[in-house]
Write a protein that holds these residues in place. Structure first.
Motif, PDB file in Angstrom:
ATOM      1  N   VAL A  73     -12.693 -16.568  -7.133  1.00 32.64           N
ATOM      2  CA  VAL A  73     -13.819 -15.723  -7.794  1.00 32.64           C
ATOM      3  C   VAL A  73     -13.256 -14.566  -8.417  1.00 32.64           C
ATOM      4  CG1 VAL A  73     -16.225 -14.708  -7.198  1.00 32.64           C
ATOM      5  CG2 VAL A  73     -15.711 -16.975  -6.640  1.00 32.64           C
ATOM      6  N   LEU A  74     -13.845 -14.232  -9.751  1.00 35.74           N
ATOM      7  CA  LEU A  74     -13.795 -12.848 -10.081  1.00 35.74           C
ATOM      8  C   LEU A  74     -14.735 -12.085 -10.254  1.00 35.74           C
ATOM      9  CD1 LEU A  74     -11.269 -13.677 -13.306  1.00 35.74           C
ATOM     10  CD2 LEU A  74     -10.779 -13.279 -10.840  1.00 35.74           C
ATOM     11  N   GLY A  75     -15.055 -10.983  -9.990  1.00 37.93           N
ATOM     12  CA  GLY A  75     -16.320 -10.296  -9.893  1.00 37.93           C
ATOM     13  C   GLY A  75     -16.197  -8.675  -9.308  1.00 37.93           C
ATOM     14  N   TYR A  76     -17.316  -8.393  -8.958  1.00 34.36           N
ATOM     15  CA  TYR A  76     -17.556  -6.868  -8.361  1.00 34.36           C
ATOM     16  C   TYR A  76     -17.955  -6.919  -6.906  1.00 34.36           C
ATOM     17  CZ  TYR A  76     -18.516  -1.842  -8.458  1.00 34.36           C
ATOM     18  OH  TYR A  76     -18.566  -0.571  -7.881  1.00 34.36           O
ATOM     19  N   ASN A  77     -17.741  -5.969  -6.193  1.00 33.74           N
ATOM     20  CA  ASN A  77     -18.344  -5.821  -4.630  1.00 33.74           C
ATOM     21  C   ASN A  77     -18.745  -4.225  -4.789  1.00 33.74           C
ATOM     22  OD1 ASN A  77     -18.281  -5.206  -1.805  1.00 33.74           O
ATOM     23  ND2 ASN A  77     -18.248  -7.395  -1.842  1.00 33.74           N
ATOM     24  N   THR A  78     -19.702  -3.996  -4.094  1.00 30.82           N
ATOM     25  CA  THR A  78     -20.455  -2.814  -3.902  1.00 30.82           C
ATOM     26  C   THR A  78     -19.734  -1.736  -2.958  1.00 30.82           C
ATOM     27  OG1 THR A  78     -22.215  -3.550  -2.448  1.00 30.82           O
ATOM     28  CG2 THR A  78     -22.543  -3.319  -4.970  1.00 30.82           C
ATOM     29  N   TRP A  79     -19.205  -2.538  -1.814  1.00 31.84           N
ATOM     30  CA  TRP A  79     -18.885  -1.776  -0.558  1.00 31.84           C
ATOM     31  C   TRP A  79     -18.024  -0.469  -0.734  1.00 31.84           C
ATOM     32  CZ3 TRP A  79     -21.596  -1.073   3.584  1.00 31.84           C
ATOM     33  CH2 TRP A  79     -20.795  -0.444   4.838  1.00 31.84           C
ATOM     34  N   ASN A  80     -16.807  -0.838  -1.279  1.00 32.30           N
ATOM     35  CA  ASN A  80     -15.670  -0.015  -1.267  1.00 32.30           C
ATOM     36  C   ASN A  80     -16.114   1.297  -2.149  1.00 32.30           C
ATOM     37  OD1 ASN A  80     -14.317  -1.622   0.209  1.00 32.30           O
ATOM     38  ND2 ASN A  80     -12.712  -1.792  -1.193  1.00 32.30           N
ATOM     39  N   ALA A  81     -16.794   1.193  -3.079  1.00 31.75           N
ATOM     40  CA  ALA A  81     -17.262   2.403  -3.719  1.00 31.75           C
ATOM     41  C   ALA A  81     -18.692   3.179  -3.441  1.00 31.75           C
ATOM     42  CB  ALA A  81     -17.597   2.010  -5.306  1.00 31.75           C
TER      43      ALA A  81
ATOM     44  N   ASN B 194     -21.667  -8.468  -6.541  1.00 30.28           N
ATOM     45  CA  ASN B 194     -21.899  -8.838  -5.279  1.00 30.28           C
ATOM     46  C   ASN B 194     -22.336  -7.516  -4.471  1.00 30.28           C
ATOM     47  OD1 ASN B 194     -20.841 -11.352  -5.985  1.00 30.28           O
ATOM     48  ND2 ASN B 194     -19.357 -11.002  -4.789  1.00 30.28           N
ATOM     49  N   VAL B 195     -23.622  -7.641  -3.818  1.00 27.20           N
ATOM     50  CA  VAL B 195     -24.111  -6.575  -2.938  1.00 27.20           C
ATOM     51  C   VAL B 195     -23.678  -6.951  -1.570  1.00 27.20           C
ATOM     52  CG1 VAL B 195     -26.425  -7.478  -2.800  1.00 27.20           C
ATOM     53  CG2 VAL B 195     -25.878  -5.134  -2.217  1.00 27.20           C
TER      54      VAL B 195
ATOM     55  N   HIS C 135     -28.474 -12.141 -13.927  1.00 23.21           N
ATOM     56  CA  HIS C 135     -28.052 -13.473 -14.560  1.00 23.21           C
ATOM     57  C   HIS C 135     -28.277 -13.591 -16.103  1.00 23.21           C
ATOM     58  CE1 HIS C 135     -28.956 -15.546 -10.403  1.00 23.21           C
ATOM     59  NE2 HIS C 135     -27.863 -15.468 -10.749  1.00 23.21           N
ATOM     60  N   ALA C 136     -29.306 -12.747 -16.540  1.00 23.82           N
ATOM     61  CA  ALA C 136     -29.456 -12.783 -18.082  1.00 23.82           C
ATOM     62  C   ALA C 136     -28.475 -12.089 -18.802  1.00 23.82           C
ATOM     63  CB  ALA C 136     -30.804 -12.026 -18.333  1.00 23.82           C
ATOM     64  N   LEU C 137     -27.622 -11.140 -18.109  1.00 19.25           N
ATOM     65  CA  LEU C 137     -26.373 -10.759 -18.946  1.00 19.25           C
ATOM     66  C   LEU C 137     -25.330 -11.789 -18.826  1.00 19.25           C
ATOM     67  CD1 LEU C 137     -26.593  -7.235 -17.230  1.00 19.25           C
ATOM     68  CD2 LEU C 137     -26.843  -7.736 -19.758  1.00 19.25           C
ATOM     69  N   GLY C 138     -25.324 -12.656 -17.988  1.00 18.10           N
ATOM     70  CA  GLY C 138     -24.162 -13.898 -17.881  1.00 18.10           C
ATOM     71  C   GLY C 138     -23.503 -13.699 -16.674  1.00 18.10           C
ATOM     72  N   PHE C 139     -24.037 -13.084 -15.669  1.00 18.43           N
ATOM     73  CA  PHE C 139     -23.404 -12.912 -14.317  1.00 18.43           C
ATOM     74  C   PHE C 139     -23.966 -13.844 -13.412  1.00 18.43           C
ATOM     75  CE2 PHE C 139     -22.622  -9.005 -16.138  1.00 18.43           C
ATOM     76  CZ  PHE C 139     -21.164  -8.529 -16.019  1.00 18.43           C
ATOM     77  N   ASP C 140     -23.158 -14.153 -12.095  1.00 18.73           N
ATOM     78  CA  ASP C 140     -23.883 -14.886 -11.054  1.00 18.73           C
ATOM     79  C   ASP C 140     -23.911 -13.658 -10.066  1.00 18.73           C
ATOM     80  OD1 ASP C 140     -23.952 -17.525 -11.985  1.00 18.73           O
ATOM     81  OD2 ASP C 140     -21.704 -17.603 -11.706  1.00 18.73           O
ATOM     82  N   SER C 141     -24.444 -13.832  -8.953  1.00 19.61           N
ATOM     83  CA  SER C 141     -24.735 -12.813  -7.846  1.00 19.61           C
ATOM     84  C   SER C 141     -24.625 -13.344  -6.619  1.00 19.61           C
ATOM     85  CB  SER C 141     -26.228 -12.360  -8.080  1.00 19.61           C
ATOM     86  OG  SER C 141     -27.248 -13.163  -8.179  1.00 19.61           O
ATOM     87  N   GLY C 142     -24.227 -12.307  -5.602  1.00 16.00           N
ATOM     88  CA  GLY C 142     -24.120 -12.759  -4.176  1.00 16.00           C
ATOM     89  C   GLY C 142     -24.356 -11.648  -3.386  1.00 16.00           C
ATOM     90  N   TRP C 143     -24.357 -11.972  -1.903  1.00 18.03           N
ATOM     91  CA  TRP C 143     -24.859 -11.028  -1.133  1.00 18.03           C
ATOM     92  C   TRP C 143     -24.044 -11.086   0.414  1.00 18.03           C
ATOM     93  CZ3 TRP C 143     -29.292  -9.292  -2.727  1.00 18.03           C
ATOM     94  CH2 TRP C 143     -30.306  -8.304  -1.884  1.00 18.03           C
TER      95      TRP C 143
ATOM     96  N   PHE D 212     -29.699 -15.612  -5.576  1.00 24.13           N
ATOM     97  CA  PHE D 212     -28.149 -15.267  -5.189  1.00 24.13           C
ATOM     98  C   PHE D 212     -27.567 -16.693  -5.592  1.00 24.13           C
ATOM     99  CE2 PHE D 212     -30.207 -11.566  -3.800  1.00 24.13           C
ATOM    100  CZ  PHE D 212     -29.092 -10.482  -4.150  1.00 24.13           C
ATOM    101  N   ASP D 213     -26.231 -16.796  -5.329  1.00 25.67           N
ATOM    102  CA  ASP D 213     -25.425 -17.891  -5.739  1.00 25.67           C
ATOM    103  C   ASP D 213     -24.106 -17.733  -4.741  1.00 25.67           C
ATOM    104  OD1 ASP D 213     -25.819 -16.455  -8.791  1.00 25.67           O
ATOM    105  OD2 ASP D 213     -26.821 -18.533  -8.603  1.00 25.67           O
ATOM    106  N   TYR D 214     -23.667 -16.641  -4.337  1.00 25.18           N
ATOM    107  CA  TYR D 214     -22.478 -16.545  -3.536  1.00 25.18           C
ATOM    108  C   TYR D 214     -22.800 -15.751  -2.374  1.00 25.18           C
ATOM    109  CZ  TYR D 214     -17.748 -14.553  -3.160  1.00 25.18           C
ATOM    110  OH  TYR D 214     -16.562 -14.095  -2.529  1.00 25.18           O
ATOM    111  N   LEU D 215     -22.126 -16.370  -1.030  1.00 27.07           N
ATOM    112  CA  LEU D 215     -22.713 -15.829   0.023  1.00 27.07           C
ATOM    113  C   LEU D 215     -21.221 -15.432   0.985  1.00 27.07           C
ATOM    114  CD1 LEU D 215     -24.316 -15.234   2.605  1.00 27.07           C
ATOM    115  CD2 LEU D 215     -24.074 -17.672   3.244  1.00 27.07           C
TER     116      LEU D 215
END
Length: 400
Positions: free
Chosen positions: A30-38, A69-70, A103-111, A136-139
């Motif tokens: 998976v390629l993406g972004y995660n909120t925690w470190n920032a 991902n949040v 999703h409308a921007l073309g992303f998937d999302s996770g929690w 959400f799509d990713y756990l």
């Protein structure tokens, strides 16, 4: 958005062969972004939508980063009267609208919770259904605050099996694609031995920090378990710490290269509103990303020589320096200078098991983006920077 599990690891050099979970999702890392470190808990739905828009504007979506991902801190501290998780009323007043926008921007999302918000143990199917209803799509499923084994009489595999079963049941009953399931158990229970039976990736060490000593330790640990990674199952080396301070530019390149070529998920943990052009260039190196996302060969690179230390030496400060692996377009070579000064690095081509004796190989530099002639017999790179990296693609060019 995604869910996360986090933990610390123990070393094992023997692996059992288990079937990878192949349920139609996350065949590639998976390629993406995660909120925690920032941001840790300083998040809200506007920040998530802004981050998604930035990812698109910066061209990250175009090169494959398609998850936002949040990580935690998204819920009220208590479930409602019916036992359901409730989004934070202030920070996430309309969570379904947020995921719809992403999703409308073309992303998937996770929690993802380790920050003291309601967890899912004994509420697996209820919570999985809630997350799907929220869009959400990713756990990413963490291992925090689980009752002890002598209380629940269930080992670590059994704890994760509960959520894996819930996600499979949800997909069957809803008719929607399965969640991408990321196990975050920190490697304490040798999760790389059994993780691919349940999930698509599994954390192999404790949390990463933006400093070379942390990168070196994670690379060293992962060098002994690369066999566990293949299609639909990936050793997760934790989030990308590029641009968070503490790393030199060369160390940032080494960080990204090692994670990508070892087929780890690549989840950006940087404040994108402050990202520099140099760091963005690292994240968007399409030649390195092409190895991570190889649709024909799913294997990680592995060490063929340790370099500073005798082969098969575990040293968290000085991991293996000479690596190789197959790809659909040739043999991938990674030279990692773990020393604190410049180093000349040289090897015999046939030290790599993927190179044939008596053959000439063309050489492509995956960072300089140049074709560097041909090599036969030996290959040498002078003045590799301290903690720097060289990434090459060697293609068979004919009989020597």
């Amino acid at each position: 958005m995604s869910f996360t599990v986090i933990g610390s690891a123990a070393l094992a050099s023997l692996l059992v062969s288990v079937a990878a979970l192949d349920n139609g999702v996350a065949r590639l890392p998976v390629l993406g972004y995660n909120t925690w470190n920032a941001y840790q808990c300083n998040i809200n739905q506007d920040l998530l939508v802004t981050t998604a828009n930035l990812m698109k504007a910066l061209g990250l979506l175009d090169v494959g980063y398609n998850y936002v991902n949040v990580d935690d801190c998204y819920a009220e501290k208590s479930r409602d009267a019916d036992g359901f998780i409730v989004p934070d009323k202030i920070r996430f007043p309309d969570i379904k609208n947020m995921t719809d926008q992403i999703h409308a921007l073309g992303f998937d999302s996770g929690w993802e919770t380790c920050a003291g918000y309601p967890g899912s143990f004994q509420n697996e199917l209820r919570d999985a259904t809630t997350f799907q209803d929220w869009g959400f799509d990713y756990l990413k499923y963490d291992n925090c605050f689980i009752p002890a084994d002598n209380v629940i009489r269930q080992g670590m595999l059994g704890k994760y099996q509960r959520m894996a079963d819930a996600l499979a049941t949800l997909s069957q009953t809803s008719g929607k694609p399965p969640f991408v399931f990321s196990l975050c158990e920190w490697g304490q229970e040798q999760v790389w031995l059994w993780g691919k039976e349940l999930g698509h990736s599994w954390r192999v060490t404790g949390d990463i920090a933006p400093k070379w000593s942390s990168l070196a330790s994670i690379i060293n640990f992962n060098s002994f378990i690369t066999q566990a990674t293949d299609f639909s199952g990936h050793n997760d080396m934790d989030m990308l710490q590029l641009g968070n301070g503490g790393l030199t530019f060369e160390e940032a390149k080494s960080h990204f290269t090692a994670w990508a070529l070892m087929k780890s998920p690549l989840l950006i943990g940087t404040n994108l509103s402050a990202i520099t052009h140099d760091i963005l260039g690292i994240l968007k190196n399409t030649e390195i990303l092409a190895i991570n996302q190889d649709s024909v060969v799913g294997k990680s690179i592995s060490p063929f020589r340790w370099g500073k230390n005798p082969d098969w030496t575990s040293n968290s400060s000085f991991p293996a320096q000479y690596w190789s692996g197959p790809s659909q377009n040739g043999t991938v070579i990674m030279l990692l200078n773990t020393l604190s000064g410049p180093s000349t690095m040289s090897f015999n081509l046939t030290e790599s098991p993927w190179i044939r004796a008596g053959r000439v190989y063309s050489v492509r530099d995956l960072w300089a983006h140049t074709d560097n002639g041909t090599a036969v017999g030996t290959f040498t790179v002078k003045n590799v920077p301290p903690h720097g990296v060289v990434a090459l693609l060697l293609k068979d060019f004919g009989d020597a």
